[in-house]
Write a protein that holds these residues in place. Sequence first.
Motif, short mmCIF file in Angstrom:
data_model
loop_
_atom_site.label_atom_id
_atom_site.label_comp_id
_atom_site.label_asym_id
_atom_site.label_seq_id
_atom_site.Cartn_x
_atom_site.Cartn_y
_atom_site.Cartn_z
N ARG A 39 -7.85 6.81 7.66
CA ARG A 39 -7.08 8.05 7.64
C ARG A 39 -7.34 8.78 8.96
O ARG A 39 -8.48 8.89 9.39
N THR A 82 -7.79 -0.09 9.14
CA THR A 82 -7.13 0.91 8.31
C THR A 82 -8.04 2.12 8.14
O THR A 82 -9.21 1.98 7.77
N VAL A 111 7.04 6.74 6.43
CA VAL A 111 6.24 5.82 7.24
C VAL A 111 6.72 5.81 8.68
O VAL A 111 7.92 5.86 8.96
N THR A 123 0.82 -1.21 0.00
CA THR A 123 0.00 0.00 0.00
C THR A 123 0.86 1.26 0.00
O THR A 123 0.34 2.36 -0.22
N PHE A 124 2.16 1.14 0.25
CA PHE A 124 3.05 2.29 0.27
C PHE A 124 3.46 2.65 -1.16
O PHE A 124 3.69 1.78 -1.99
N SER A 180 3.09 9.48 5.77
CA SER A 180 2.07 8.97 4.84
C SER A 180 1.30 7.81 5.46
O SER A 180 0.10 7.65 5.23
N HIS A 181 2.01 6.98 6.24
CA HIS A 181 1.40 5.81 6.86
C HIS A 181 1.96 5.63 8.26
O HIS A 181 3.11 5.97 8.52
N ASP A 201 7.31 7.17 0.10
CA ASP A 201 6.47 7.53 1.24
C ASP A 201 7.29 7.60 2.53
O ASP A 201 8.34 6.95 2.65
N THR A 205 8.59 4.04 3.97
CA THR A 205 7.61 3.00 4.18
C THR A 205 7.72 2.46 5.56
O THR A 205 8.77 2.32 6.10
N HIS A 231 -2.62 1.95 10.07
CA HIS A 231 -2.84 0.51 9.93
C HIS A 231 -2.63 -0.11 11.31
O HIS A 231 -1.50 -0.30 11.76
N PRO A 284 -2.10 11.03 7.95
CA PRO A 284 -1.58 9.70 7.61
C PRO A 284 -2.66 8.62 7.61
O PRO A 284 -3.68 8.74 8.29
N MET A 285 -2.41 7.57 6.84
CA MET A 285 -3.22 6.36 6.93
C MET A 285 -2.70 5.54 8.10
O MET A 285 -1.49 5.29 8.21
#
Length: 581
Positions: free
Chosen positions: A456, A454, A239, A232-233, A335-336, A237, A539, A394, A391-392
Motif C-alpha cells: 500500500r 505488492t 484501477v 485481487t480487485f 484502489s490499485h 474498483d 480494475t 503491484h 492505493p495498493m
Amino acid sequence: MTIISPPENRGMTELDRDRFKQILKVHALEVPAKDVGSIMQDFSNVLLNTPRLRNVVNSAENDKSKRLVLLSPDIHTIEDLKSRLSDDQQTKLAAVGQEQEGWRFVDHDLEIPYTYWTADQILRSILPDSTESPTAYEQVGHIAHMNLRDQYLAYKHVIGQVILDKSPTIETVVNKLETIDNTYRNFKMEVIAGKPEFIATTRENGCRFTFDFSKVYWNSRLHTEHERITETFKKGDLVCDAMAGVGPFAIPAARNKRCTVWVNDLNPASYDALKENVRLNKVSKYIKAFNMDAREFIRYSFSELINKSGTDSDGGNGPDAISNIGTPPPPSTFSHVVMNLPGTALEFLDAFRGVYFRHQDKFAAAAAAESQKNQGETSTSPEKTISELMPMIHCHCFSNDPDDKELDIKRRACQTMGIPINDDDPNGFVEFCKNSEAIYVRKVSPKKDMFCLTFRLPRKVAFENFELPSSSSSSSSSCNNNNNHQSSATSEEELKVEDKVDKVEVGTKRKEPPSPSMLEQQQEFNNKDLTSSPSLSGTGDSQTMNTDNAADTNSGEQPKDNKIEDVAAPENSVSTKKNRL
C-alpha cells in the motif's frame, strides 16, 4: 510396449520427409475377421503394442474375410510365439488351430511414414546432440514463438518446418533475434517457417485480444499472473495501469469485475491494439486509455482524479454517496495501481512521491468525517483511515541477487521512493518490509527471477513535498542509468469514455510531452470522463511481461501522431498457450 525410432538424418538442414519413412518387419497371425476380437483379448501380451500404430490390418490379398493381427517385433517364429504364451494361452491357440481354418503365421512389412513421428523424434534424429531437441515454443494465436539457442541456428529452418508440420493450429513460426531492449518492448524476429502474418488473435481469462505480435509485447506464459492480479480487485474498483500493453490486466478487470480502469502505454502499436480490444470486448464505458510516458501518466491521472473529488462526476464520491449533507466526501483515489514493466518498473516508483502533497486536507477531512460518523462505536484511527485510502501498488520486477532477492527488491523500491534504508527507523525501511510482499512469479533465467512487489502506498511518500525533475532531464538521466527506460518526451493521447455509450472517443495526441499548462487544458476535455461511469472504481490492466531470458528494458523513440476516431464493439477468438510437441 515396443519403442521404435525414426531413421537418423544427422546434419539435415533442409527437410526431406521421404527420408523419415521406415519399414518395420513384423510377423502376424492371419485369421478370419470374426475371430479378431477374441484374439485381441486372449493374446494381448504378444501383439504389437506401439502408440499410434494399428495392430490389426487388412490381409495382403485384401481378402475382406480375413485380417492380419500384428505380433510384437521380437517374435520371429511360431516357436517364439509359443514360448511367450502361458499354458492356458497355448491350449487356446492349439484348440483354435485345430478347429478354425485359415489361421496362418505370416510375414508383414509395416510402413511407418514421416507423419507418424513426433517433432521431438524427428529433431533428435537430425540434430548433432540427440539427447535434447528445441521443441518448446510459446503459442500466440496462430504463431509459434521460439527462442533458439546459438547451437540450433544452423538448423532453424528445418526446426521451424517440423514445428509447422506437427502443429495443426500453427501457421507461422518465428524465432526471436534479440532481447527486448527498446522503449516499446517489442523485439526483432524472423519467420523460419510458414507465412509472414503477425496479426494474432488469442483468448485469455475469458477475453479476446488482437494485436500485431511483431510490434507489441505479449507473453502467454504470464496468463496466471494476469488472472492473479485481477482477482485481487473488487467489483467496481478504480484501477490505474501505467504500463498496460494491449490490456491483459485491464480488459479482464473491466469485463469480469466491472472495474473502471485508467490504462496507459507508451507504445503506439500497443495503444492502438488496446483500443481495438476495448471494442472487441465491449468494455468502452469502463476504460479510459492514454498514450503517454508512464511517469507522467501516474502524476497526471492521480492529480486529475483527486481534483474531481466531491463533484457529481467523481464516480460515487459526491454528495449522494454520503448520508450527512455537508460532510465532505472522501477523495477520489485509485484502489490499485499496476506497473507491469519488470525491467524498470521499480524506477518509476518516484512518480508517487508527493502525488497527494497538495491534498492532505481532503484526506484529513475524510478521516475526521469517518471518526465523527463512528462516534460511540469502535472507530478507526484517522491514520488508518487515511492509509486505507491509499492505493495498493503491484510493481513487477526482476532480481538476480544471489543472497536475498526479496530484500533486494524492497531495498531498491525504498531507494526510489525516498524511504531511508535505515534499520533503526521504525517508519522507514523496516516498516515497509513488514507491510509489503514480494510475490514470486516465475524464473526468467537460471539466475534471474520475476516478482511482483505488492504494497500500500505509504502516506509519507504520497504527502511528501517533492517535485519530480523536468521531463527532459529525468529522461536523459534515466537513460544514462539504464539502457532502457519508458522515457518521457513522447506523445499523449486520451480516450474519453461516455456514460452508457459503448464507444471510445479518441482525444488529441502530441509529439511533445504535455507541460503542466497543457494538462490544465486537458482537464476541461476530460470533465466528462470515466468518473461519470456507472462504476468509478476500476480494475487495472497491467500489460507487458518479460520474455524468457531477456529483461524488459526501455530506451527511446517517439510515436507519430494519431487521428481522431471512434470505436464500437464485436466478439470471438483463438487461444494462447505454451506448447511442447
